[in-house]
Design an enzyme around this catalytic site. Structure first.
Site, PDB file in Angstrom:
ATOM      1  NE  ARG A  66      -1.833  -1.914   2.862  1.00  0.00           N
ATOM      2  CZ  ARG A  66      -1.968  -3.304   2.784  1.00  0.00           C
ATOM      3  NH1 ARG A  66      -3.065  -3.645   1.963  1.00  0.00           N
ATOM      4  NH2 ARG A  66      -1.015  -4.320   3.103  1.00  0.00           N
ATOM      5  CB  THR A  67       3.552   2.564   2.455  1.00  0.00           C
ATOM      6  OG1 THR A  67       2.775   2.067   3.392  1.00  0.00           O
ATOM      7  CG2 THR A  67       4.309   3.909   2.605  1.00  0.00           C
ATOM      8  CE  LYS A  94      26.219  -6.073  -8.268  1.00  0.00           C
ATOM      9  NZ  LYS A  94      26.347  -4.960  -9.464  1.00  0.00           N
ATOM     10  NE  ARG A 116       7.596   0.644   4.888  1.00  0.00           N
ATOM     11  CZ  ARG A 116       6.160   0.203   4.972  1.00  0.00           C
ATOM     12  NH1 ARG A 116       6.162  -0.942   4.470  1.00  0.00           N
ATOM     13  NH2 ARG A 116       5.040   1.063   5.128  1.00  0.00           N
ATOM     14  CG  HIS A 144       3.995   4.190   8.482  1.00  0.00           C
ATOM     15  ND1 HIS A 144       4.203   5.101   7.253  1.00  0.00           N
ATOM     16  CD2 HIS A 144       3.455   2.869   7.925  1.00  0.00           C
ATOM     17  CE1 HIS A 144       3.666   4.043   6.606  1.00  0.00           C
ATOM     18  NE2 HIS A 144       3.250   3.077   6.691  1.00  0.00           N
TER      19      HIS A 144
HETATM   20  C1  NCD Z   1       1.951  -0.993   8.298  1.00  0.00           C
HETATM   21  C2  NCD Z   1       3.518  -0.921   8.365  1.00  0.00           C
HETATM   22  O1  NCD Z   1       4.171  -1.244   7.347  1.00  0.00           O
HETATM   23  O2  NCD Z   1       4.085  -0.392   9.165  1.00  0.00           O
HETATM   24  N1  NCD Z   1       1.479  -0.940   6.938  1.00  0.00           N
HETATM   25  C3  NCD Z   1       1.383   0.088   6.239  1.00  0.00           C
HETATM   26  O3  NCD Z   1       2.357   0.873   6.008  1.00  0.00           O
HETATM   27  N2  NCD Z   1       0.001   0.055   5.520  1.00  0.00           N
HETATM   28  C4  NCD Z   1       1.485  -1.834   9.165  1.00  0.00           C
HETATM   29  C5  NCD Z   1       1.879  -3.198   9.192  1.00  0.00           C
HETATM   30  O4  NCD Z   1       2.811  -4.010   8.562  1.00  0.00           O
HETATM   31  O5  NCD Z   1       1.165  -4.222   9.934  1.00  0.00           O
END
Ligand code: NCD
Length: 317
Positions: A66-67, A94, A116, A144
């Site tokens: 999703r993100t 590498k 991320r 987040h």
């Molecule tokens: C979350 C995350 O990655 O922190 N998901 C997200 O970004 N939609 C929560 C999760 O992984 O459970």
């Protein structure tokens, strides 16, 4: 775009590393700007040229559905040039260091980096390596921020003022960056937050951050306006049996079920995804009218458009 701020307010953040660095006014301003972008997404042609002179790299060292898609879609809807970096297919394999990777990418004239990473603090470290605006898309169990902003935006669609609203966050608290950003953001805008889950999932920081703790799901659901379930993060806790006896027992004690929706007719259900169906939520609950989980996903694009727009220097649209 309408000015959403008070007379003397101006948004002057350069990065989005976490909601801890954003004031109440900053948060409300981002949410207000996101409304205009949400309207754009409903247009027959949901595209604007706001970022057409910007180049953005999405730097993902950890899995994401999703993100990552949401950031990329937001960038493309605004006309940015987008490049995607995935650790699993890059020179990280590498042995290249994060600093070298980012400095090389930056030499290609990048304006913004969405990152991320499994280690807390990496987005902050990046601000010291390059000039670009850095957006945290999740750093370990730390923050987040865009998830919490899209959660708050979705709550505002139900309750336009979050002041005094009652939000329950239920599930795997200790491994969750989503919970930290939500507690920080929600308490700044005046919402009341109760965190509910097994004792083994309850870290000390919860009360220090201004939330209350409950170990009783029924009590929590009878109290709240919104119940946000969090995924049991099996990949972060090793064997699930270390923290609770079984997924079935977790579901019995803390899973939101149809019987709860019938008993308490008012609260809405949220989940950041991905859902473990039959664990955090009974499958029918996730698909019910009371769930706003897919609205969260749509709103995520609008909120990320707003953040990108503001951090790009906020050229008026
Ligand atoms: C979350 C995350 O990655 O922190 N998901 C997200 O970004 N939609 C929560 C999760 O992984 O459970």
């Amino acid at each position: 775009m309408a000015k959403a701020s008070t007379e003397n307010y101006s948004f002057d953040q350069k990065h989005l590393l976490g909601l801890a660095d954003y004031s109440r006014e900053d948060i409300l301003y981002v949410l207000d700007q996101a409304k205009s972008f949400r309207e754009i997404l409903d247009r027959p042609v949901p595209k604007i040229p706001t970022l057409r002179d910007k180049t953005i790299v999405n730097l993902f060292y950890e899995n994401s559905t999703r993100t990552r898609l949401s950031f990329e879609l937001a960038q493309k809807r605004m006309g940015a040039d987008v490049v995607n970096f995935s650790a699993s297919t890059s020179s990280t394999k590498k042995g290249e260091s994060l600093k070298d990777t980012i400095q090389n990418i930056s030499s290609m004239k990048i304006d913004m980096v969405v990152c991320r990473h499994e280690s807390p603090g990496v987005p902050h470290f990046l601000t010291q390596c390059v000039d670009a605006a850095i957006l945290n898309a999740g750093d370990g169990a730390h923050e987040h921020p865009t998830q919490a902003l899209l959660d708050m935006f979705t709550m505002q669609q139900i309750h336009p003022s979050l002041d005094g609203k009652k939000v329950a966050i239920i599930g795997d608290i200790s491994h969750s960056r989503v919970v930290r950003s939500n507690i920080i953001g929600l308490t700044k805008v005046g919402a009341k937050v109760v965190i509910c889950g097994p004792k083994t999932f309850m870290p000390k920081f919860v009360e220090d951050m201004g939330a209350e703790i409950s170990y009783n799901l029924e009590e929590t659901l009878s109290w709240c306006d919104v119940a946000m379930a969090l995924r049991i993060q099996l990949e972060r806790q090793g064997k699930s049996t270390e923290l609770f006896p079984s997924l079935r027992e977790y579901h019995d004690l803390f899973g939101i079920k149809m019987k709860h929706l019938e008993k308490y007719p008012d609260f809405k259900i949220m989940h950041p995804g991905p859902i473990n169906r039959g664990v955090e939520l009974q499958s029918e609950v996730a698909d019910s009218e009371r769930a706003v989980i897919l609205d969260q996903v749509t709103n995520g694009v609008a909120v990320r458009m707003a953040v990108l727009y503001l951090l790009s220097g906020g050229i008026r649209i």
